[in-house]
Design an enzyme around this catalytic site. Structure first.
Site, short mmCIF file in Angstrom:
data_model
loop_
_atom_site.label_atom_id
_atom_site.label_comp_id
_atom_site.label_asym_id
_atom_site.label_seq_id
_atom_site.Cartn_x
_atom_site.Cartn_y
_atom_site.Cartn_z
NE ARG A 18 -4.11 0.16 2.11
CZ ARG A 18 -4.39 -0.49 3.02
NH1 ARG A 18 -4.31 -0.73 4.36
NH2 ARG A 18 -5.09 -1.62 2.89
CG HIS A 33 4.43 -8.01 5.08
ND1 HIS A 33 5.26 -8.85 7.05
CD2 HIS A 33 4.44 -7.01 5.05
CE1 HIS A 33 5.00 -6.97 7.01
NE2 HIS A 33 5.29 -6.31 5.78
NE ARG A 50 6.23 0.25 15.53
CZ ARG A 50 5.21 1.03 14.35
NH1 ARG A 50 3.98 1.59 14.52
NH2 ARG A 50 5.11 -0.23 13.47
CG HIS A 98 9.33 -2.06 10.62
ND1 HIS A 98 10.20 -3.33 10.11
CD2 HIS A 98 7.99 -1.86 10.81
CE1 HIS A 98 9.29 -3.63 9.41
NE2 HIS A 98 7.74 -2.82 9.29
#
Length: 712
Positions: free
Chosen positions: A428, A458, A587, A615
């Site tokens: 996206r 992914h 997070r 991340h």
């Protein structure tokens, strides 16, 4: 999919959990301990995040309402109830952000010699300069559009900043509305004014005025002979969710390119932001012209589009920013840098290829503390140039625009190697970039594929096949983050370089699954979604439940971006009730309630927001004193477990596992960027009761000292 069913009152609404995450971002902007220009950056991140939230999540809920869908969320809310709750939670945060900009950021920057002035504050010399700048640099690109019976309401593009001007014709007495688009995409949002025009005894370091004000106060040049009765700013956000129907699309790339053209035009308006002083009749004209409902109107007491505060990071005041950090070459790869061999700083007999290092032992990388360029990029560059390398396969989800990795893949193909790149076209907001890369790679002889039908790829994996002594050896990189040079400096991510045969064979079969018709049902070491990851994680959690029930003290530590999956949450509740200690570092969204009596008493949730975006994903299981730890690309969300191709790998070398255990403890001990989640679902920021422990700064210091044992 999991068969676990979760009662609605045991699940936090994911949209409200996301807003709570973005509030934690805003807290960093409001925190006086945050350097001043970093405050501006966090405020910009808050706004940028919010734009995407409206373009995708709010747009999706509005589409459900318009379609008459009454499907309840996991916490039992209808789409319209969620929209009302979103607005209720957002309104006070938007007020806080604007108050911070007006009352603190501008005034404190001025105290450091950086003046963010309104047009009306300019002195005569500054105003003359700004008006001349308007005529030479802005006026030629403006297109004023009238709104009257002969001119229908103009299309207002997504995220554009606009001036609504009330124009009066002195001859006819007619009063009408005109719209002028502010060209902030091609010009800086804050127009820099020469500092020597300030006057007075002390010349400022930086002076700027908002671009929209420069346009607004020169409207008379756009409408000669007319009287300008007033000008007001507005901004729209449109539905930008790119819906794709793989089964209906004969060519996925064509379908996405067509969808991108629609996105650039924009879908329905999902938010109209107007300056607070805009008269109600003008607001109503805008709402009618763009078919905006009252619930989508946001009055803003301050400048619109504060994501442009990113631009203030260019102000030359380094003392108002975080200290610069560029990362270090991992010590274990210090003699594996071909650039050092080429520039003479390393002798030929001292050099060893990265393949020699990885054959000897696994290498754990932690970015941005470990340089991406001298580790992952070096691995792929050496693979591209090594005559013994037969083939390279990798996945590309998001990559930088000037990607050295793309260049290496092209060079590898030109060198006659078999090169395959799986480019995820459905990443996206990166679709257009990925389409261009895919075309470029194909033209260069790289075999490009687009993944498994119906699934988004992914996973972050590289496979290098090298011929050594008449046999083929596989080298792998399995990571948590994208192969993106830019974000590798801004995001914390982990990666494993390994030559373990079982991992190599797993990746061979995983790439076959991605590029062919393989129906792989299991792997030797990897947990792969949607094949084995959900079941594998559930089994690991259940094993901890068994250890706890047998008196061996079950223990789980996990770090991820988001915890949303109802099945995993239900299982974690079950584990807590069995006595398993569960420590989660999350997070973003967390839809689980921690610390609730009789439900989740032994579950603790910490969220860390810092200069780097956290991340990395780590999953650690105590296993009765024989711990196992995994890293990979997947969060505990339904999309990661069921609708994406993901790969999670065990980290089996003892020193590396212990390094990850120490890393988890550093995060859990953080008292600067950490927030504790309460049993109510709210978050409370930690404050040091003595020594401040900032996990990210600690890690910078640790890497500078060369402490990670495997790198010595």
């Amino acid at each position: 999919m999991s068969d676990k069913v979760l009662a609605p009152d045991l699940y936090i609404n994911r949209e409200l959990s996301w807003i709570a995450f973005n509030e934690r971002v805003l807290v960093q902007a409001l925190d006086e301990r945050t350097p001043l220009l970093e405050q501006a950056k966090f405020s910009a991140i808050f706004s940028n995040n919010l734009d995407e939230f409206f373009m995708v999540r709010v747009a999706s809920l509005k589409a459900q309402v318009e379609a008459g869908i009454e499907k309840l969320s996991e916490d039992g809310r209808t789409p319209i109830e969620q929209l009302h709750a979103i607005r209720e939670h957002l309104t006070p945060l938007l007020h806080k952000q604007q108050e911070h900009y007006r009352s603190r950021l501008k005034s404190q920057l001025q105290g450091h010699g950086a003046h963010l002035l309104d047009y009306e504050q300019l002195n005569e010399r500054q105003r003359l300069w700004v008006d001349n700048y308007f005529q030479t640099a802005i006026f030629p690109v403006l297109t004023p559009l009238a709104v009257d019976p002969a001119h229908p309401f103009p299309f207002v593009s997504n995220l554009s900043l606009n001036v609504a001007a009330l124009i009066h014709d002195p001859q006819s007495g007619q009063r009408q509305l005109a719209r002028v688009k502010v060209p902030q995409k091609i010009l800086p949002r804050f127009v820099t004014i020469p500092t020597d025009l300030a006057g007075g005894d002390c010349e400022p370091i930086h002076t700027a005025v908002p671009l929209e004000q420069v346009v607004a106060f020169n409207l008379d040049l756009l409408f000669p002979g007319m009287s300008i009765e007033g000008h007001y700013f507005f901004r729209v956000t449109r539905d930008a969710d790119l819906e794709l129907r793989d089964l209906e699309a004969d060519d996925l790339m064509i379908a996405i390119e067509q969808g991108l053209r629609k996105r650039r035009m924009g879908g329905e308006v999902v938010r109209l932001e107007v300056a607070d002083e805009m008269p109600q009749d003008v607001v109503e004209m805008l709402m009618e012209g763009m078919s905006v409902e009252e619930e989508d109107l946001y009055r803003v007491d301050g400048p619109l589009g504060l994501d442009d505060l990113f631009g203030l990071m260019g102000i030359p005041l380094p003392q108002l920013k975080d200290d610069s950090h560029s990362g270090l070459t991992p010590a274990i790869l210090g003699r594996a840098q071909r650039s050092m061999l080429e520039d003479g700083s390393l002798k030929e007999e001292e050099f060893e290829s990265i393949f020699s290092v990885v054959r000897r032992r696994d290498v754990l990388l932690h970015h941005p503390y470990d340089l991406f360029s001298t580790s992952v990029e070096e691995f792929i560059n050496q693979a591209a140039d090594d005559p013994l390398v037969m083939g390279i396969k990798m996945t590309l989800y998001r990559t930088s625009k000037d990607s050295p990795i793309i260049a290496a893949l092209i060079r590898a193909a030109e060198n006659g190697k078999q090169v395959m790149a799986l480019v995820e076209l459905k990443a996206r907001f990166d679709e257009d970039n990925n389409i261009q890369w895919a075309k470029h790679l194909e033209r260069s002889g790289v075999h490009v594929v687009y993944g498994v039908l119906g699934l988004k790829t992914h996973t972050k994996i590289v496979l290098v096949v090298r011929k050594e002594k008449e046999r083929l050896r596989s080298y792998v990189h399995i990571g948590t983050g994208n192969y993106n040079s830019k974000t590798s400096r801004l995001y914390t991510d982990l990666g494993l370089l390994s030559a373990r045969p079982e991992l190599g064979q797993d990746l061979v079969e995983l790439f076959n699954y991605l590029t062919g018709f393989s129906k792989q049902q299991g792997f030797r070491k990897l947990l792969v979604a949607p094949v084995s990851l959900r079941k594998g994680m559930e089994n690991l959690i259940r094993r901890e439940i068994e250890h706890a029930q047998q008196g061996r003290g079950g223990h789980i530590r996990a770090k991820m971006n988001s915890l949303v999956d109802p099945g995993i949450i239900a299982l974690l509740y079950e584990a807590s009730q069995a006595g398993v200690t569960i420590e989660l570092i999350i997070r973003g969204m967390c839809c689980l309630y921690p610390g609730r009596k009789g439900l989740s008493e032994s579950i603790r949730v910490v969220s860390i927001i810092g200069r780097f975006l956290e991340h990395s994903r780590i999953f650690w299981f105590g296993n009765g004193g024989n711990p196992e730890v995994y890293i990979g690309s997947a969060d505990w969300m339904p999309r990661n477990l069921d609708r994406r191709v993901e790969a999670v790998t065990p980290v089996e070398e003892t020193t590396l596992r212990e390094q990850l255990e120490r890393l988890l403890q550093v995060y859990l001990d953080d008292n600067r960027g950490a927030f504790d989640m309460q049993s109510t679902g709210d978050f409370t920021q930690r404050h040091p009761d003595g020594t401040e422990r900032n996990s990210q700064l600690q890690l910078i210091d640790t890497w500078k000292k060369g402490v990670p044992a495997h790198n010595e």
